[in-house]
Design an enzyme around this catalytic site. Structure first.
Site, PDB file in Angstrom:
ATOM      1  CD  GLU A  87       2.326   5.243  -3.292  1.00  0.00           C
ATOM      2  OE1 GLU A  87       1.376   4.694  -2.699  1.00  0.00           O
ATOM      3  OE2 GLU A  87       2.191   6.005  -4.256  1.00  0.00           O
ATOM      4  CE  LYS A 139      -0.595  -4.196   1.613  1.00  0.00           C
ATOM      5  NZ  LYS A 139      -1.461  -4.115   2.766  1.00  0.00           N
ATOM      6  NE  ARG A 185      -7.822   1.857  -1.676  1.00  0.00           N
ATOM      7  CZ  ARG A 185      -7.599   1.015  -2.669  1.00  0.00           C
ATOM      8  NH1 ARG A 185      -7.511  -0.275  -2.431  1.00  0.00           N
ATOM      9  NH2 ARG A 185      -7.455   1.440  -3.899  1.00  0.00           N
ATOM     10  NE  ARG A 243     -10.351  -4.384  -0.778  1.00  0.00           N
ATOM     11  CZ  ARG A 243     -10.940  -5.215  -1.629  1.00  0.00           C
ATOM     12  NH1 ARG A 243     -12.030  -4.857  -2.251  1.00  0.00           N
ATOM     13  NH2 ARG A 243     -10.418  -6.404  -1.861  1.00  0.00           N
ATOM     14  CD  GLU A 273      -5.057   1.089   4.155  1.00  0.00           C
ATOM     15  OE1 GLU A 273      -5.706   1.148   3.098  1.00  0.00           O
ATOM     16  OE2 GLU A 273      -4.997   0.069   4.847  1.00  0.00           O
ATOM     17  CG  PHE A 307      -2.597   5.477  -1.790  1.00  0.00           C
ATOM     18  CD1 PHE A 307      -3.449   5.056  -2.793  1.00  0.00           C
ATOM     19  CD2 PHE A 307      -2.762   4.958  -0.507  1.00  0.00           C
ATOM     20  CE1 PHE A 307      -4.453   4.149  -2.536  1.00  0.00           C
ATOM     21  CE2 PHE A 307      -3.769   4.040  -0.235  1.00  0.00           C
ATOM     22  CZ  PHE A 307      -4.619   3.636  -1.256  1.00  0.00           C
ATOM     23  NE  ARG A 367      -6.940  -9.219  -5.814  1.00  0.00           N
ATOM     24  CZ  ARG A 367      -6.884  -8.614  -4.631  1.00  0.00           C
ATOM     25  NH1 ARG A 367      -5.776  -8.027  -4.244  1.00  0.00           N
ATOM     26  NH2 ARG A 367      -7.933  -8.581  -3.850  1.00  0.00           N
ATOM     27  CE  LYS A 412      -1.949  -8.232  -2.127  1.00  0.00           C
ATOM     28  NZ  LYS A 412      -3.319  -8.174  -1.672  1.00  0.00           N
TER      29      LYS A 412
HETATM   30  P1  ATP Z   1      -7.074  -6.268  -1.146  1.00  0.00           P
HETATM   31  O1  ATP Z   1      -7.497  -4.949  -0.594  1.00  0.00           O
HETATM   32  O2  ATP Z   1      -6.016  -6.169  -2.180  1.00  0.00           O
HETATM   33  O3  ATP Z   1      -8.204  -7.196  -1.448  1.00  0.00           O
HETATM   34  P2  ATP Z   1      -6.286  -6.956   1.418  1.00  0.00           P
HETATM   35  O4  ATP Z   1      -7.496  -6.307   1.995  1.00  0.00           O
HETATM   36  O5  ATP Z   1      -5.881  -8.285   1.922  1.00  0.00           O
HETATM   37  O6  ATP Z   1      -6.348  -7.095  -0.116  1.00  0.00           O
HETATM   38  P3  ATP Z   1      -3.685  -6.197   1.211  1.00  0.00           P
HETATM   39  O7  ATP Z   1      -3.507  -7.357   0.335  1.00  0.00           O
HETATM   40  O8  ATP Z   1      -3.022  -6.281   2.514  1.00  0.00           O
HETATM   41  O9  ATP Z   1      -5.156  -5.924   1.522  1.00  0.00           O
HETATM   42  O10 ATP Z   1      -3.197  -4.900   0.406  1.00  0.00           O
HETATM   43  C1  ATP Z   1      -3.908  -4.014  -0.356  1.00  0.00           C
HETATM   44  C2  ATP Z   1      -4.421  -2.881   0.511  1.00  0.00           C
HETATM   45  O11 ATP Z   1      -3.352  -2.136   1.088  1.00  0.00           O
HETATM   46  C3  ATP Z   1      -5.187  -1.803  -0.229  1.00  0.00           C
HETATM   47  O12 ATP Z   1      -6.510  -2.195  -0.493  1.00  0.00           O
HETATM   48  C4  ATP Z   1      -5.093  -0.614   0.716  1.00  0.00           C
HETATM   49  O13 ATP Z   1      -6.181  -0.656   1.610  1.00  0.00           O
HETATM   50  C5  ATP Z   1      -3.826  -0.866   1.510  1.00  0.00           C
HETATM   51  N1  ATP Z   1      -2.733   0.119   1.301  1.00  0.00           N
HETATM   52  C6  ATP Z   1      -1.907   0.538   2.273  1.00  0.00           C
HETATM   53  N2  ATP Z   1      -0.996   1.387   1.811  1.00  0.00           N
HETATM   54  C7  ATP Z   1      -1.233   1.558   0.494  1.00  0.00           C
HETATM   55  C8  ATP Z   1      -0.621   2.317  -0.549  1.00  0.00           C
HETATM   56  N3  ATP Z   1       0.451   3.086  -0.336  1.00  0.00           N
HETATM   57  N4  ATP Z   1      -1.148   2.226  -1.794  1.00  0.00           N
HETATM   58  C9  ATP Z   1      -2.218   1.437  -2.042  1.00  0.00           C
HETATM   59  N5  ATP Z   1      -2.843   0.682  -1.096  1.00  0.00           N
HETATM   60  C10 ATP Z   1      -2.353   0.738   0.163  1.00  0.00           C
END
Ligand code: ATP
Length: 590
Positions: free
Chosen positions: A244, A246, A251, A283, A312, A352, A432, A438
């Protein structure tokens, strides 16, 4: 339980940094509590009145607490400000000023009830009413209770543990070990209200805990994504998987029901029964519904009885249709001028996952099945007119060249990267792991991704930056085993003048004389000014190396700050993730 007994426990917790000791003290506290008290005790120990999604906040600044103390103890505000400045802690100030003969006590339930009344004061004159009501409490209670009471409304209780230690302590309560933690954690992950979990456990034991299921209105702890070194590793780990895009927004967990949940019905008798129920959670599991009136309307059209969806939200330019960078989308997260900003920065939500459907949790079903159910909702003709809520596009991937193709496609659309998801896995609430992986643009460069660090303190400036009074700052990562922070970098370059000022201002507003007990900092890295654990910053660097100096055992090469993150300290990057990143670096790139 009386407030006196409770504050004696808080004092014991305050005096130790040892995880096992904290767990043991908490389990003794829970042992003494009745089930009608334990939920309130959990919230108060965490310095709150309710779980984050219930948004019961005091909205009292430190200055207001200084005024409350001045009013209570009949001293000029200036004098109070001086005392506070000297000892740097409102709690110690309240302790110092409370007459030792003041020995009044309340039941913990009564104290909690009064605090909720104070927090719920709204509208004109509410600050004055809060002052009077809080002052009445302080005039009644003993010095030790007042010490902790004065810290709670201003978010300064900070006993150095989170919900996860409470789960351990609950397990200890029944077994004198941590064996029940997985069951308790499962319950907390699917129903993120620590008070509810504790109360259910105290009353009904493990059997009742096993019955806890997700419910509309209580957030599920969001699943998080792991990182892997390269595309081969992704294929190796996930096999055939769903890919998918990103989106770099925020969130959003959507809760929807055509009928009000039972609890809401009894509390909001004024709400018309035909009103449907819509809630959004962040989140951090805060209730963000009020920020997105435009999305509420669209959710109400969902062709289902009830649902919990994960997604998201990202801002877009209505003229070009292009997505906005995170900083612009982030402006939608506000409590004021909501409508005006909604007009300026419209949002699209990309759903998603589907976690609950028509009265039943479906988290345990495989992602493949959940996705099918989600697609069915979006195929319904009523969803055609839905402009803002979209289904996240998905592709089933079998080989490396397909990953590369779609990764490039999404990067060219200005997106951050991709998410790769196992097809046969249940939803991993609060975890996690490698169910989701990712893979971002930044991971293509030398260091595989940025990390989120806690600011531990700063060093005063010399040379060019002496004007800002800050020359460098110290950051750390989380060791979740004992909820401590370990140093990983001293950052002295790579910030704009504004960012330097911002960090200094933030730390100054959180400065504390003593090193916070959960920081593990080698002597030679002691900063001039310590910061209480609050500021999380995103740090980019060229490489992670092993370090004999930092307490994490690792250091960042050429660290630079990207931005301040709206994250809780316990959502900082963990040491385990740092070690993973270190290993990723040594793997060959694509
Ligand atoms: P995390 O939320 O994992 O602590 P982070 O805030 O730094 O880390 P990223 O590491 O950039 O975020 O990536 C995870 C986040 O990506 C998810 O928490 C969600 O908010 C976002 N996201 C965007 N697109 C998607 C998708 N298709 N499926 C799941 N998450 C997605």
């Amino acid at each position: 339980m009386t407030t006196k007994t409770f504050s004696e426990f808080l004092s014991k917790l305050d005096q130790t940094t040892l995880r096992n000791e904290i767990t043991a003290i908490l389990s003794q506290l829970f042992n003494k509590a009745r089930y009608q008290e334990i939920d309130k005790i959990c919230y108060l120990c965490l310095g709150r009145l309710a779980p984050p999604h219930q948004s019961i906040d005091f909205n009292l600044a430190e200055k207001s607490m200084v005024k409350i103390l001045a009013y209570t103890f009949n001293r000029p505000v200036e004098e109070l400000t001086e005392i506070y400045k000297k000892n740097g802690d409102l709690g110690s100030t309240a302790y110092q000023l409370t007459e030792s003969r003041q020995k009044g006590s309340l039941s913990i339930v009564e104290l909690y009830r009064k605090l909720v009344i104070i927090a719920n004061q709204e509208g004109s004159g509410s600050q004055g009413r809060k002052l009077k009501l809080f002052s009445e409490l302080l005039k009644q209670l003993d010095p030790l209770t007042n010490k902790y009471l004065a810290r709670i409304p201003v978010g300064k209780l900070r006993l150095g543990f989170s919900e996860l230690t409470i789960l351990d302590a609950l397990s200890w309560l029944k077994t004198k070990n941590k064996t029940l933690r997985p069951d308790l954690e499962r319950a907390y992950n699917v129903s993120a209200d620590i008070g509810l979990v504790a109360k259910t456990f105290k009353k009904g034991g493990l059997l009742a805990i096993k019955k806890i299921q997700p419910q509309i209105g209580i957030p599920i702890r969001p699943a998080l994504a792991g990182r892997l070194a390269n595309q081969e590793k992704i294929i190796e780990k996930l096999g055939t998987f769903a890919l998918e895009p990103k989106y770099d927004g925020f969130r959003i967990q959507i809760h929807f029901s055509r009928q009000l949940p039972a609890e809401e019905k009894s509390e909001n008798t004024l709400l018309k029964p035909q009103h449907s129920y819509v809630r959004f959670f962040s989140r951090q599991m805060e209730n963000t519904t009020g920020m997105f009136p435009d999305l509420v309307k669209e959710v109400e059209r969902f062709p289902v009885e009830s649902a919990i969806l994960d997604g998201e939200a990202i801002g877009f330019n209505p003229r070009t249709g292009k997505f906005l960078p995170f900083q612009e989308t982030a402006q939608r997260k506000r409590k004021y001028d909501v409508k005006k900003t909604a007009g300026k920065i419209p949002l699209k939500v990309f759903v998603f996952d589907l976690l609950y459907l028509n009265g039943k949790p479906i988290l345990k079903k495989s992602f493949k099945k959940r996705r099918l159910a989600l697609e069915k909702i979006f195929q319904n003709p009523t969803m055609k007119s839905n402009q803002l809520i979209n289904l996240t596009p998905q592709r089933i991937i079998k080989n490396k060249s397909q990953i590369e193709k779609y990764f490039n496609l999404y990067i060219n659309q200005g997106l951050e990267g991709i998410l790769c998801k196992k097809l046969n896995s249940s939803y991993q609430a609060g975890a996690r792991d490698f169910t989701w992986v990712k893979y971002k643009k930044t991971m293509r460069t030398n260091l595989a991704d940025t990390i989120d660090c806690l600011v531990l303190g700063y060093y005063r400036g010399r040379g060019k930056r002496s004007g800002f009074g800050i020359g460098a700052f110290l950051v750390g990562v989380l060791d979740p085993r004992n909820e401590s922070f370990l140093t990983i970098a001293k950052i002295g370059t790579g910030l704009s003048d504004d960012q330097w000022r911002q960090i200094r201002r933030k730390v100054d507003s959180l400065k504390t004389k003593e090193k916070p007990k959960q920081y593990s900092v080698p002597k030679e890295l002691t900063p001039d000014v310590w910061a209480k654990p609050e500021i999380v910053v995103e740090i980019k660097s060229d490489e992670i190396s092993k370090s004999p100096i930092h307490s994490s055992g690792y250091a960042l090469r050429f660290p630079r700050m990207e931005r301040i993150r709206q994250k809780d300290p316990n959502q900082s990057t963990s040491l385990k993730e740092v070690i993973q990143l270190y290993k990723i670096q040594t793997c060959p790139k694509n």
